[in-house]
Scaffold this active site. Structure first.
Site, short mmCIF file in Angstrom:
data_model
loop_
_atom_site.label_atom_id
_atom_site.label_comp_id
_atom_site.label_asym_id
_atom_site.label_seq_id
_atom_site.Cartn_x
_atom_site.Cartn_y
_atom_site.Cartn_z
N ARG A 1 -18.16 -10.05 -28.24
CA ARG A 1 -16.80 -9.81 -28.76
C ARG A 1 -16.79 -9.82 -30.31
O ARG A 1 -16.17 -9.26 -30.85
CB ARG A 1 -15.91 -10.90 -28.11
CG ARG A 1 -14.80 -10.77 -28.90
CD ARG A 1 -13.15 -11.46 -28.04
NE ARG A 1 -13.74 -12.73 -27.14
CZ ARG A 1 -14.09 -14.03 -27.58
NH1 ARG A 1 -14.10 -13.95 -29.01
NH2 ARG A 1 -14.40 -15.01 -26.65
N TYR B 1 4.37 8.28 -34.43
CA TYR B 1 3.89 8.23 -32.91
C TYR B 1 4.68 7.49 -31.99
O TYR B 1 4.79 6.10 -32.49
CB TYR B 1 2.39 7.76 -33.12
CG TYR B 1 1.57 7.84 -31.87
CD1 TYR B 1 1.36 8.97 -31.00
CD2 TYR B 1 1.32 6.62 -31.28
CE1 TYR B 1 0.85 8.94 -29.94
CE2 TYR B 1 0.65 6.75 -30.03
CZ TYR B 1 0.50 7.74 -29.22
OH TYR B 1 -0.29 7.70 -28.09
N ASP C 1 -1.77 5.66 -41.07
CA ASP C 1 -2.36 6.13 -40.05
C ASP C 1 -2.62 7.40 -40.13
O ASP C 1 -1.86 8.27 -40.36
CB ASP C 1 -1.28 6.42 -38.73
CG ASP C 1 -1.87 6.79 -37.58
OD1 ASP C 1 -2.70 7.49 -37.31
OD2 ASP C 1 -1.10 6.41 -36.41
N LYS D 1 -9.06 10.66 -31.17
CA LYS D 1 -8.56 11.92 -31.36
C LYS D 1 -9.55 12.73 -31.87
O LYS D 1 -11.00 12.79 -31.40
CB LYS D 1 -7.25 11.97 -32.17
CG LYS D 1 -6.30 11.16 -31.63
CD LYS D 1 -5.67 11.46 -30.11
CE LYS D 1 -4.80 10.44 -29.48
NZ LYS D 1 -3.82 9.81 -30.36
C1 LIG Z 1 -2.81 8.83 -30.23
C2 LIG Z 1 -2.15 8.14 -31.46
C3 LIG Z 1 -2.11 6.66 -31.70
C4 LIG Z 1 -2.53 5.62 -30.54
O1 LIG Z 1 -3.90 5.70 -30.42
P1 LIG Z 1 -4.49 5.59 -28.76
O2 LIG Z 1 -5.88 5.41 -29.12
O3 LIG Z 1 -3.97 6.29 -27.98
O4 LIG Z 1 -4.23 4.19 -28.87
C5 LIG Z 1 -1.67 6.29 -32.77
N1 LIG Z 1 -1.12 7.21 -33.89
C6 LIG Z 1 -1.52 8.51 -33.77
C7 LIG Z 1 -0.94 9.32 -35.04
C8 LIG Z 1 -1.81 8.96 -32.46
O5 LIG Z 1 -2.04 10.31 -32.56
#
Ligand SMILES: *Cc1c(COP(=O)(O)O)cnc(C)c1O
Length: 378
Positions: A46, A98, A170, A195
């Site tokens: 962890r 998001y 982000d 992504k």
């Molecule tokens: C998908 C996404 C998230 C969240 O990520 P997860 O891996 O699905 O928890 C946050 N910000 C953006 C811009 C995203 O496309």
């Protein structure tokens, strides 16, 4: 080291025990110690695991940062940033955020006395007016999801520094291939690794990157204390994905441009949202802070009608109807009923998420097949 070389080599050395060129999957919970306190740098998975450690170093290098931390999902990474705050603190966030981030802020952290203010960050003066001495975090997303708006990271950083707040960006849509927020003044970069970084639609993961020693030690403390860590297997898959990040992104950008131009010339389409168009409201900022425009595109129909939009989603053959984005395969989605359904309709429409809005994640297939598929479905 240039980006393409870093994608393949940064943070990754041959395994010291065996010489394996690919980082092994250290599928172990614990590590045997020679004596009490006498260990090889790893005590419990962890806290830190060798496979995850290599990935964290690789991600930090891609963002030109010093420290990386990986989490069980993008949302778990955002959750860790919010846990740095205290009751009474205020957060300024973009209004076309998001959907999952919005839900986390409103339904989890508001309960603990953290206040959120969602504003249109394209308008710098609105942000300047909204900050006060309780503002501890500015949460920016650029390009935004799903309106593909662009926020000026440098401007947000100046505002944040003026009130001693942190700026977290982000960077999921742009990826470090197109944009490096730390170099533009951000304190923390966040990624949904799920992504583009993973890139193959086979992992859910999040990451935070920073160059600040104090912020990093807070992040690692929260990562270990809250425990939303990622697994050795998933870390391995992402290490593999990152090796082709620059190649994939190059093709995502090329295909994205061709699809955006095709859509713009189509008689049924009202508007196409893509930062590469010269008349995109923040095209100049995109040119200043990004090295390309990516493969995320949204568009609305002249008949602003949900039924018509859903018909198109049904007719596509190659574009897969699915949430998520950034994988090698092209995806299509309907934000109002899918990713952004938790946002009230009025708030949604105020920032442009109308009923006919369709979002594309343009993949790396042969673009001629993608254009033919869109053509027949429209
Ligand atoms: C998908 C996404 C998230 C969240 O990520 P997860 O891996 O699905 O928890 C946050 N910000 C953006 C811009 C995203 O496309």
């Amino acid at each position: 080291m240039k980006f393409g070389t870093k994608a393949i080599h940064a943070g990754v050395d041959p395994d010291s025990a065996t010489g394996a060129i690919m980082t092994p999957i250290y599928q172990t919970s614990t590590f045997v110690q020679d004596g009490v306190g006498n260990h090889k740098g790893y005590k419990y998975s962890r806290t830190q695991n060798p496979t995850r450690h290599v990935l964290e170093k690789s991600l930090a290098a891609l963002e030109n940062g010093k420290y990386g931390a990986c989490f069980a999902s993008g949302i778990a990474a955002i959750d860790a940033v919010l846990k740095m705050l205290n009751p009474g603190d205020e957060v300024i966030s973009t209004n076309d955020l998001y959907g999952g981030s919005y839900r986390l802020f409103r339904t989890i952290f508001e309960k603990y006395g953290i206040k959120f203010n969602f504003i249109d960050m394209r308008n710098e003066s609105l942000v300047r007016e909204a900050v006060n001495d309780r503002t501890k975090l500015i949460w920016a997303e650029t390009p935004t999801n799903p309106m593909i708006n662009v926020v000026d990271i440098k401007a947000m950083s100046t505002i944040a520094k003026n009130v001693n707040a942190l700026l977290c960006v982000d960077n999921t849509f742009a990826t470090p291939y197109l944009q490096n927020p730390l170099e533009l003044g951000a304190d923390i970069v966040m990624h949904s690794v799920t992504k583009y970084l993973g890139g193959h639609s086979d992992v859910v993961m999040g990451a935070l990157i920073t160059s600040n020693d104090q912020i990093a030690s807070e992040i690692y403390r929260i990562q270990n204390s809250s425990g939303a860590i990622t697994s050795p297997m998933d870390s391995f898959l992402v290490l593999r994905g990152i090796k082709t990040l620059h190649l994939r992104m190059q093709r995502h950008c090329e295909n994205g441009e061709k699809v955006a131009r095709f859509l713009r010339s189509h008689p049924r389409i009202e508007r196409v949202f893509w930062p590469g168009f010269e008349d995109h409201p923040n095209h100049d900022i995109a040119c200043k802070q990004m090295r390309g425009f990516g493969g995320m595109i949204s568009f609305s129909l002249k008949e602003n009608d949900k039924v018509r939009a859903l018909e198109i989603l049904k007719k596509v053959k190659l574009f897969a109807l699915a949430e998520s984005l950034g994988g090698v395969e092209s995806l299509i989605g309907h934000p109002a009923t899918m990713t952004h359904a938790t946002i009230p309709k009025k708030d949604r429409e105020e920032c442009g998420i109308v009923d006919s809005l369709i979002r594309l994640s343009v993949g790396v297939e042969d673009v001629r097949d993608l254009l033919a598929d869109l053509d027949q479905s429209l």
